[in-house]
Design a protein around this motif. Structure first.
Motif, PDB file in Angstrom:
ATOM      1  N   THR A 122      27.220 -34.464  63.749  1.00 47.15           N
ATOM      2  CA  THR A 122      27.324 -35.754  63.069  1.00 47.15           C
ATOM      3  C   THR A 122      26.097 -35.920  62.183  1.00 47.15           C
ATOM      4  O   THR A 122      25.083 -35.246  62.386  1.00 47.15           O
ATOM      5  N   ASP A 157      33.226 -41.867  62.534  1.00 41.61           N
ATOM      6  CA  ASP A 157      31.931 -42.531  62.663  1.00 41.61           C
ATOM      7  C   ASP A 157      31.074 -41.882  63.737  1.00 41.61           C
ATOM      8  O   ASP A 157      29.872 -41.734  63.595  1.00 41.61           O
ATOM      9  N   SER A 158      31.696 -41.547  64.843  1.00 44.43           N
ATOM     10  CA  SER A 158      30.982 -40.886  65.938  1.00 44.43           C
ATOM     11  C   SER A 158      31.704 -39.585  66.250  1.00 44.43           C
ATOM     12  O   SER A 158      32.906 -39.481  66.076  1.00 44.43           O
ATOM     13  N   THR A 211      19.987 -43.101  66.336  1.00 41.33           N
ATOM     14  CA  THR A 211      21.077 -42.253  66.801  1.00 41.33           C
ATOM     15  C   THR A 211      21.537 -42.829  68.129  1.00 41.33           C
ATOM     16  O   THR A 211      20.710 -43.292  68.920  1.00 41.33           O
ATOM     17  N   GLY A 212      22.839 -42.840  68.346  1.00 34.21           N
ATOM     18  CA  GLY A 212      23.350 -43.504  69.536  1.00 34.21           C
ATOM     19  C   GLY A 212      24.235 -42.626  70.385  1.00 34.21           C
ATOM     20  O   GLY A 212      24.920 -41.731  69.890  1.00 34.21           O
ATOM     21  N   ILE A 213      24.176 -42.914  71.668  1.00 39.60           N
ATOM     22  CA  ILE A 213      25.072 -42.299  72.651  1.00 39.60           C
ATOM     23  C   ILE A 213      25.883 -43.409  73.311  1.00 39.60           C
ATOM     24  O   ILE A 213      25.327 -44.423  73.734  1.00 39.60           O
ATOM     25  N   THR A 261      26.426 -40.592  67.367  1.00 39.86           N
ATOM     26  CA  THR A 261      26.425 -40.963  65.950  1.00 39.86           C
ATOM     27  C   THR A 261      25.015 -41.223  65.464  1.00 39.86           C
ATOM     28  O   THR A 261      24.140 -41.586  66.257  1.00 39.86           O
ATOM     29  N   THR A 271      18.458 -35.459  65.873  1.00 38.48           N
ATOM     30  CA  THR A 271      18.497 -35.964  67.237  1.00 38.48           C
ATOM     31  C   THR A 271      19.347 -34.997  68.037  1.00 38.48           C
ATOM     32  O   THR A 271      20.352 -34.500  67.528  1.00 38.48           O
ATOM     33  N   PHE A 292      17.991 -36.199  75.759  1.00 40.16           N
ATOM     34  CA  PHE A 292      18.224 -36.877  74.479  1.00 40.16           C
ATOM     35  C   PHE A 292      16.875 -37.009  73.780  1.00 40.16           C
ATOM     36  O   PHE A 292      15.924 -37.529  74.369  1.00 40.16           O
ATOM     37  N   LEU A 307      20.055 -45.561  72.569  1.00 40.78           N
ATOM     38  CA  LEU A 307      19.690 -45.284  71.180  1.00 40.78           C
ATOM     39  C   LEU A 307      18.370 -44.526  71.129  1.00 40.78           C
ATOM     40  O   LEU A 307      17.501 -44.722  71.983  1.00 40.78           O
TER      41      LEU A 307
END
Lengths: 338, 338
Positions: free
Chosen positions: B126, B39-40, A145-147, A53, B145, B52, A91
């Motif tokens: 996303t 959201d994700s 951005t997150g995993i 996200t 990202t 990443f 993140l």
């Protein structure tokens, strides 16, 4: 840091950039991934399912009661992962900075990102910095951005495919705090109300429910657009409706007063630490008790339920005995609250 | 789209936001993840190792010869994953838009992101959109990202831990094109040179080498700071040095001429489709031939080698028989080129 403001060179990819990365980002976010300063961070996939996200944060002002843009950027992305049923882990953080932004302020912001990440149990493992000329951006924008990693049993939470009429709708706290804290920060001379943003990472609170194996059917954090927008989205084009009761939706006195003063509906004011949880009727009490035991859930409330009637529509029973449809906002109630 | 410019409401999270997402992002980036609008996005981990990376793009102007900010945002992140030895798979895209930005321009940019993503074989799964008031951002900033998956055999490419003296340094094309294309776009009346940005996704080109099992020891794309900065970084604090030959570094005539005119060194001008590859001497010719067979590598050149001498220093042999140290740039040669 010799210079006390951000220079264009801090975003050049040259030695000034490298100095900023080492003296600030690597120092505060300290982890082995960042120290390697490679183009990509290499992570281990802990589970087969990845939640992914992103959000840009442009909040104005960058400092506000209860937080700052950095804390918000970490919490916002952590929460988007958590409401998907994922365990947030990594993140990225990308900074767009206006030339002349005070380095001290940047350090404060980066420090609170580090603090919040530590509390949430996530690592900030990769990033970027761009600097634009004075007047070409408003101080500082941050994109996180997150995993997260996800157990297969939670893969339906995002979609709400298991929702059935009778399911209960639970809220972890009072609404409208973040939006009104921003409003207050912008016009401090006009409002004396004691209001703080609810900005917080909700992943541990959520894990206290999902970790017990309780059957959560849907979750969403109520940010931009407020609780009203989330409720409207929950039923949009679905074969069920919902109804909530205004009297059960907690709103702090100070927030209610300020909303009345400026003509806002707290239902549409942004939150940054509020999650809406749909659970089977049979488990609603247990979930409520678990939430109430956590400081971030002490005002938790059962606000309504999923209905078989008025499919696709969210209804609110108002204090005076009437009821109305909760629509999504068309335009912008309060720009740049996140 | 009824309105022809971006309004604050397009970033509100309300109905205008939803319309923009449906009519533009979901339509162009079409994939099952985005359609769900959760959201994700929930992705399957295809391998144990995840690469990443993130970058914000603030290039000015947003349209330039050979590309635009959207194409750049996709290629930049794809390339950061690819040079790590990963197979790029998923991107997030977050937009910060100035109120009043033409919707037509946004559509052109989003369309070229979609086109580039399709070519590269990645999905934009996303995203986020924020709108700031007029004058509070410069038209449009995009943060991408990326997630890629990586075979364990490539995990050392990012770190260059296998590099030894004698290894050869290979470049896939001519340098300085992107930076000078931006310069030309900014001052079109001053320069008539026929220059285009080299902006391109390099993942297929790189895979044509790594996919054959050839022993790549290190890769890096030469973006901000140019080839010079990458070469300086390659040897920084390492137990080896390097030397390259100016005459073997391809620079287009038009770029060279424009650089001379404005006093820039092409070695430090940004590229967006250039990768530096370090390979064992024994495999240098084979890698060179593979690169040359690809349109993105047809100007590929062996520019120098890793040395056991002058550890930590990058030397360049100049055309006139001298040699000098390649330093990182201290400040900013040309702001906002990416």
């Amino acid at each position: 840091m010799k210079n006390d403001t951000i220079l264009l060179g801090h975003g050049s990819g040259g030695t000034l950039s490298h100095d900023l990365i080492s003296s600030l980002f690597v120092r505060y976010f300290q982890n082995a991934f960042l120290q390697k300063q490679t183009d990509s961070s290499l992570l281990l996939a802990e589970k087969e399912m990845i939640a992914f996200t992103t959000d840009s944060f442009v909040v104005d002002p960058v400092f506000f009661p209860g937080g700052n843009i950095g804390k918000l950027a970490v919490c916002g992305t952590v929460n988007d992962l958590a409401v998907s049923g994922a365990q947030p882990k990594y993140l990225s953080a990308s900074f767009i900075i206006e030339e002349g932004f005070p380095l001290n302020d940047l350090e404060t912001i980066v420090a609170s990102m580090a603090e919040e990440a530590l509390k949430a149990g996530v690592q900030i493992v990769t990033g970027d910095t761009k600097v634009v000329n004075r007047g070409k951006a408003d101080k500082l924008f941050i994109t996180t951005t997150g995993i997260g990693f996800l157990d297969k049993q939670f893969e339906n939470i995002s979609y709400g495919t298991q929702i059935i009429p009778g399911d209960k709708i639970i809220l972890n706290g009072s609404v409208g705090n973040h939006g009104m804290a921003i409003m207050k920060a912008r016009e401090a001379d006009k409002f004396s109300a004691d209001i703080e943003s609810d900005c917080a990472c909700l992943n541990h609170l959520i894990a206290s429910v999902t970790g017990k194996g309780l059957p959560v059917r849907w979750m969403r954090d109520a940010t931009r657009g407020g609780l009203g927008t989330v409720l409207a989205e929950l039923v949009k084009e679905r074969a069920f409706g919902l109804e909530v009761h205004e009297e059960y939706i907690p709103v702090k006195r100070s927030v209610e007063g300020m909303c009345e003063l400026i003509g806002f509906d707290p239902l549409y004011v942004a939150n940054e630490g509020i999650v809406v949880i749909v659970v089977p009727e049979t488990h609603a009490d247990e979930v409520l008790q678990i939430l109430k035991a956590d400081p971030l859930g002490k005002e938790a409330s059962l606000i309504g339920q999923i209905t078989g009637e008025h499919q696709g529509r969210a209804l609110i029973h108002t204090g005076i005995g009437g009821r109305r449809i909760i629509d999504m906002l068309a335009g912008e109630q309060l720009p740049r609250i996140c």
